[in-house]
Motif scaffolding. Sequence first.
Motif, PDB file in Angstrom:
ATOM      1  N   PHE A 118       0.843  -1.037  -0.032  1.00  0.00           N
ATOM      2  CA  PHE A 118      -0.042   0.256  -0.073  1.00  0.00           C
ATOM      3  C   PHE A 118       0.877   1.314  -0.055  1.00  0.00           C
ATOM      4  CE2 PHE A 118      -2.074   3.330   2.341  1.00  0.00           C
ATOM      5  CZ  PHE A 118      -3.104   3.641   1.776  1.00  0.00           C
ATOM      6  N   GLY A 119       1.758   1.445   0.783  1.00  0.00           N
ATOM      7  CA  GLY A 119       2.704   2.496   0.871  1.00  0.00           C
ATOM      8  C   GLY A 119       3.644   2.798  -0.366  1.00  0.00           C
ATOM      9  N   LEU A 120       3.930   1.515  -0.605  1.00  0.00           N
ATOM     10  CA  LEU A 120       4.705   1.898  -2.032  1.00  0.00           C
ATOM     11  C   LEU A 120       3.765   2.290  -3.278  1.00  0.00           C
ATOM     12  CD1 LEU A 120       7.224  -1.337  -2.119  1.00  0.00           C
ATOM     13  CD2 LEU A 120       7.617   1.153  -1.748  1.00  0.00           C
ATOM     14  N   ALA A 121       2.434   1.680  -3.170  1.00  0.00           N
ATOM     15  CA  ALA A 121       1.593   2.061  -4.473  1.00  0.00           C
ATOM     16  C   ALA A 121       1.387   3.580  -4.221  1.00  0.00           C
ATOM     17  CB  ALA A 121       0.329   1.054  -4.333  1.00  0.00           C
ATOM     18  N   VAL A 122       1.050   4.029  -2.823  1.00  0.00           N
ATOM     19  CA  VAL A 122       0.840   5.575  -2.571  1.00  0.00           C
ATOM     20  C   VAL A 122       2.182   6.371  -3.361  1.00  0.00           C
ATOM     21  CG1 VAL A 122       0.419   7.127  -0.863  1.00  0.00           C
ATOM     22  CG2 VAL A 122      -0.727   5.070  -0.851  1.00  0.00           C
ATOM     23  N   GLU A 123       3.012   5.933  -2.771  1.00  0.00           N
ATOM     24  CA  GLU A 123       4.458   6.721  -2.893  1.00  0.00           C
ATOM     25  C   GLU A 123       4.535   6.751  -4.527  1.00  0.00           C
ATOM     26  OE1 GLU A 123       8.125   5.013  -1.307  1.00  0.00           O
ATOM     27  OE2 GLU A 123       9.324   6.303  -2.838  1.00  0.00           O
ATOM     28  N   LEU A 124       4.525   5.719  -5.308  1.00  0.00           N
ATOM     29  CA  LEU A 124       4.710   5.463  -6.643  1.00  0.00           C
ATOM     30  C   LEU A 124       3.778   6.246  -7.380  1.00  0.00           C
ATOM     31  CD1 LEU A 124       5.866   1.838  -7.326  1.00  0.00           C
ATOM     32  CD2 LEU A 124       7.210   4.209  -7.736  1.00  0.00           C
ATOM     33  N   THR A 125       2.391   6.423  -7.014  1.00  0.00           N
ATOM     34  CA  THR A 125       1.440   7.122  -7.647  1.00  0.00           C
ATOM     35  C   THR A 125       1.561   8.398  -7.402  1.00  0.00           C
ATOM     36  OG1 THR A 125      -0.020   5.095  -7.041  1.00  0.00           O
ATOM     37  CG2 THR A 125      -1.110   6.990  -7.741  1.00  0.00           C
ATOM     38  N   ILE A 126       1.803   8.882  -6.297  1.00  0.00           N
ATOM     39  CA  ILE A 126       2.176  10.263  -6.080  1.00  0.00           C
ATOM     40  C   ILE A 126       3.443  10.827  -7.014  1.00  0.00           C
ATOM     41  CG2 ILE A 126       2.877  11.974  -4.692  1.00  0.00           C
ATOM     42  CD1 ILE A 126       1.439  10.799  -2.361  1.00  0.00           C
ATOM     43  N   ASN A 127       4.162   9.809  -7.156  1.00  0.00           N
ATOM     44  CA  ASN A 127       5.402  10.074  -7.847  1.00  0.00           C
ATOM     45  C   ASN A 127       5.384  10.412  -9.369  1.00  0.00           C
ATOM     46  OD1 ASN A 127       8.537  10.522  -7.565  1.00  0.00           O
ATOM     47  ND2 ASN A 127       8.665   8.530  -8.758  1.00  0.00           N
ATOM     48  N   ASN A 128       4.288   9.300  -9.882  1.00  0.00           N
ATOM     49  CA  ASN A 128       4.226   9.402 -11.154  1.00  0.00           C
ATOM     50  C   ASN A 128       3.075  10.284 -11.782  1.00  0.00           C
ATOM     51  OD1 ASN A 128       5.906   7.238 -11.398  1.00  0.00           O
ATOM     52  ND2 ASN A 128       4.509   5.682 -11.445  1.00  0.00           N
ATOM     53  N   LEU A 129       1.997  10.511 -11.078  1.00  0.00           N
ATOM     54  CA  LEU A 129       0.930  11.377 -11.546  1.00  0.00           C
ATOM     55  C   LEU A 129       1.273  12.950 -11.720  1.00  0.00           C
ATOM     56  CD1 LEU A 129      -2.277  10.903  -9.113  1.00  0.00           C
ATOM     57  CD2 LEU A 129      -1.982  10.211 -11.525  1.00  0.00           C
TER      58      LEU A 129
END
Lengths: 304, 261, 386, 386
Positions: free
Chosen positions: D178-189
């Motif tokens: 979950f943490g990585l998905a949130v981090e990566l999503t913020i990072n990519n959006l």
Amino acid sequence: MLSTVSQQLLNVIMLGSLYSLVAIGFTLFFGVLDLINFAHGDVFMLGSFVALFLFMTVAFFSGVNFFTVLLLFLITGFIVVIAGLLIYKLTIKPLATSPPLMMLLVTVGVSIFIREGVMLFFPDGASPHPFPKIFPETTYTFLGMNIPAGYIFIIVISIFLVVAMSIFVNKTKLGMSIRATAQDREAALMMGVDIDKTIAVTFIIGSLLAGIGGILNGAYYSTIKYDMGFIAGIKGFSCSVVGGLGNVYGAIVGSFVIAFLETIGAAFLPFGAEYKDVFTFIIVIIFLVIRPSGLMGEKKFEKV
Amino acid sequence: MSENILRVENITIQFGGLKAVEDVSFEVKKGEIYGIIGPNGAGKTTILNAISGIYTPVTGKIYFKDKDITGVEPHILVEWGIARTFQNSRLFWDLSVLDNVLLGMHTRKKMGLFRAIFNRDYVNQEFRDSIKEAEELMTFFNPELVERKFHDAKSLPHADKRRLEICRALASNPDLILLDEPSAGMDPAETRVLMEELKKIQELRENITMIIIEHDMRLIGGVTDRVLVLDHGKKISEGTFAQVSSDPRVISAYLGGSLDA
Amino acid sequence: MRRIFIFVLAFLLLFSTIGFAGKPIVKIAFIGPLTGPAAFQGLGGRNAFKLAIMEAKKQNLPFKLVPVILDDQSDPTVAVNAALKVCSDKRVLVSISHWNSPCALATIDTFHRYGLATIVWGAVHPGITQKGYKEVSRIPTPLTFQNRFAAKFLTNLGYKRFAVIYETSDYGKGHKDVFTKAIKELGGEIVSEDGIVAGERNFQPILTKIKAKNPDVVYYGGYSPEAALIVTQMKSVGLNAQFVGISGISDAKFIKLAKENAEGTIGFVDSPPMDKLPKGKEFMEKYKKAHFKEDIAPYSPHAYDATWIAIEALKRAYPKLNRKNVVKEIRNTKDYDGVLGKISFDENGQSNIVTIVARVVQDGKWVLWEDSEYAKGIRKLVPPKK
Amino acid sequence: MGKILTVLLIELLILIVSVFALKIESTVGFLLLLVSIVFAIYYGAKNEKIRYRLQDAFSSSRRFALILGIILIFIFPLFFMDSPYWVFVITIGVIYIILAIGLNMMLGSLDLVNLGFAAFFGIGAYTVGMITAKYGLHLPYLIVLLLAGIVAMIFGLLLCLPTMGMKGYYFSLTTIAFGLAVELTINNLEWTGGPGGIKNIPHISLFGLNLGDSYTVFGYDLPFQLNYFYFALVIMLLVMLVAWLIHNSRIGLSWNAIKEDDIAARAQGINIKVYRIYAFAIGSFIAGVAGAIFAPLMGYIAPTNFTYAHSITMVAMVILGGIDNIMGIALGAFLLSIAPEKFRAFSDYRMLIYALIIILMVIYRPQGLIPKKIRKYDFIGGAKDE
């Protein structure tokens, strides 16, 4: 078009082979110890750095040939196995009677410790390092696929390791004790299985596979970096979850499923390359929520 | 209201392919002390787990006070009046003796988030009342429990641990209490005391119904009104202790061993 | 009780002895990546900074110059922390800050808020000088110039079909946007655009996909670790195209990682070889004489000029040494005769220096395009497809 | 009276020692001080007489000790007026205390090892960043703070509901994913600014006061970081109060019961689902609030502020201080957030040291520096231990 499809298929096979070497360890630890070893991915990374270090020394004395490369594999395997055993004896065994929370935390600690240790103490550890060319350089073309010879070596070594491991687990006494412990620890204990020894053997197998996996990973990508263990660990774990924790063949199947989804995602979805890890994590969460026993695992009942 | 407080109808409980309990039916009368006996692996605890909602039977129904409770979650059953103890006491080991009993009252003492933060007068009053009640309950069993109320539950002597667990179960004011081998690990003297205490429970709480699983036949013979005998998940006999102990099927199930052992 | 009292008293005494008596001094800060992946850039810059300070100290300045050196680890968060630390020290009057664009973009607001002059010595994102902050000036050429130059250079070589891969950072996206626009204006075709996250290792799925589109050129907007993986994996999947990168890949690390696969790669940098700079040879000699442990880096001259411009501004501001004056004096810099040439700033703080060159990897070294055997036709780049 | 004096002296001593410890500039001096503090505490704890006297003094004048303690904490940053950077560091420490207390709702109370807690922190911070900097909405700050908490809470519930049946590893691994998905999503959006993050987040404006301004009190120019410190401190005290109230209610009691034995807890009529929802809702809300203070203080946020490493750091704080003990957690969080500043020379070794702390604490002192205590119910004034 055919060549693109077959080339992508080759990408899946390569990625799947590399993932499964890590995933098998996860699944073994979980089966035998009920442990998710967060440090496992970093043992994998350690393997590649040990090999690089050895190579720098060995190549200095005798150059690269079949024997030095074989030696490289053997010594790296040995050192990584020692590292795995040390992790078990120093941090996991003392916590045998503690709540599982503590075991989990300690492996998280060990994981960071290894990673930061390599970063700080390997010369120029924070930067990526080129990995030596240990396989022949020729490239073959087959069905429109571009196949470097190294790939064939990687696949052959992976298959060899997996087959050797499965013969060991299925045919030898020690291997049987691993299976027995994984199925029912108390029954195994009553049947006279030396649990401590069994766990140690599990760590030997898991670390060996991961360490060799580290070398192959270095050979495949041609560069290595201290933080690659984290993602490798998460991926390996994801594969074993998708396949079914505790099931060795499940881990292999899971590895190829994840490799397939990632490759397809990166190649065909819009923004796929950016988001492929997010997809993987979401798939894992979905599995953990809906089918925690994975594709091939059996549902376990909690005894009250 | 019928005379039966609990009615178990043809329940079968299955784990994977294994049938732990097969087609068992029985009824427990209100105010009765009902024993369940049987050799190891006969499915006694499994039945208790089914009644308290931890397992759901594959087939069959369980009625409590004429209400179908099959598949109802355990925490709701406590609210409806079924409390239990566990085979190897499951106390909250790192919590204090007092906290254990306070937790037993959980269903009767509602305290939501809003009250916890904004209505401390209520919280304090509630705790004051609960502690008083808990101390009374503990005194009934063993005044030493009150003295050690701020000690870890794990620091208690064995017999007191089992007592504390019964206290905790009683704290919810149940109509039916399920005791899973209350005498496990006790010596004969302690068991005798326990027998007296179990009988006394009915003085303390009128009309309370008890189901006891036991190994110790003396205890079963001494306190129960009726007994159910299980073997390999099947009911083989039911009746007073005297009746079942002369039942040949029961005797053969215990491999010819004497029931008085 | 008495003993505790004495204890407390003793501590109070000890505590009160920490005094801060000092001479009036001027602090000048340097921030750059001293650790982490781009450390050699930061260390090269730091040494140039030290060199300038050492030289200035010999000049008998009317104030005492104290250098403050901080690490930003190429991480914007660390950079903001470092900038805050510099800004909250009132004696710091100017900061020579940042090699890396995300760091500089993150800190310019902080410098602006505290009114502290900063001279950006290595970051090339256009956004840095687009806000119009009077505190912010920059020496190197913005990347927009670099990419227009690159697009023209590549289309002149006859390349038409471009596959673009970029890192999803401000840096990578910034490069990609300018490059794709310039290519389209020049009549080229962008056959694919793929964003990747820094740290990615597996590019084979994207490269296999790109291979099917048959591009002339694979352009990468990002840094060398990923670039090395891309160029290596291009060989693995059999993608035969010219590999091209921006200043982020034009370093020794790229060649070290990609080894012989690097051969023939074209890279653009905004710093021509030292010896081609107006005062480059002189600077290299000075650097060598100072016996620094670390080698000279591509942006060392920029850091050196930035530091000297700052010192000159401080001299002009003397005796009214405050941040406001220093900010004003830096903008007043006119034709400062530096290593890079005669430097002045426009109203946004952008220097007039434009020094973009193309280089190509030849025998494991970056060689200036004009000097290379590729330009002379002795060796061949990957030819454009017909 | 003597007791009150003892409390006064001890708390003053703690204040002075901690100010001294932070002020001392040499690493060696700091280490010496640290060793002597540890020695003093060890000696004091071993000596029955001293220990009894202190315990007696503190337990009989509890209220005085608490109020004095709060007053001293308010005075604390005034010793750092000459270096606003330290005020800033201490403020970050306060924010981490808030976070660690929020994390403890899951980790300490329920044994749910959340290894993605930084995601909630990030979501809170990004909520503020998006509202104020990206969309420039001029909402009252307290509303923004509340929104940040609520958005984080929504994500908390989003994580909570599917993981309802999970325990141990399964839960922890889901939180990592979950943490990585949130981090990566913020990072990519692009919407969230990608890796570049959100820049120029305006300062908090509260009841007409702008926390970014320096105010002059009694002729002293107070650094603006002080405003943030006091604001964060008030929030921290509120969070601590709420945590204390919940701990000392049937909710806290039920949490602990579930942690000890979830099946036995269900057999007491405890609805585990409801209590897990409580823990997630409150914990993630608190993390969101911490993010809402962090974002405007930094002025700049990026995905690198909210990574897996940060989650681990938060877990280390709770483990070091003492699981489920509010004072312990506060101590652990403060120590670990200050430590990297004190050991700047060793800052590269920061994560290595955190890892060692986790390993050694788990093996040798799993209960933490200040272990949790048995509930004595002295707050209701009727059930004192005799």
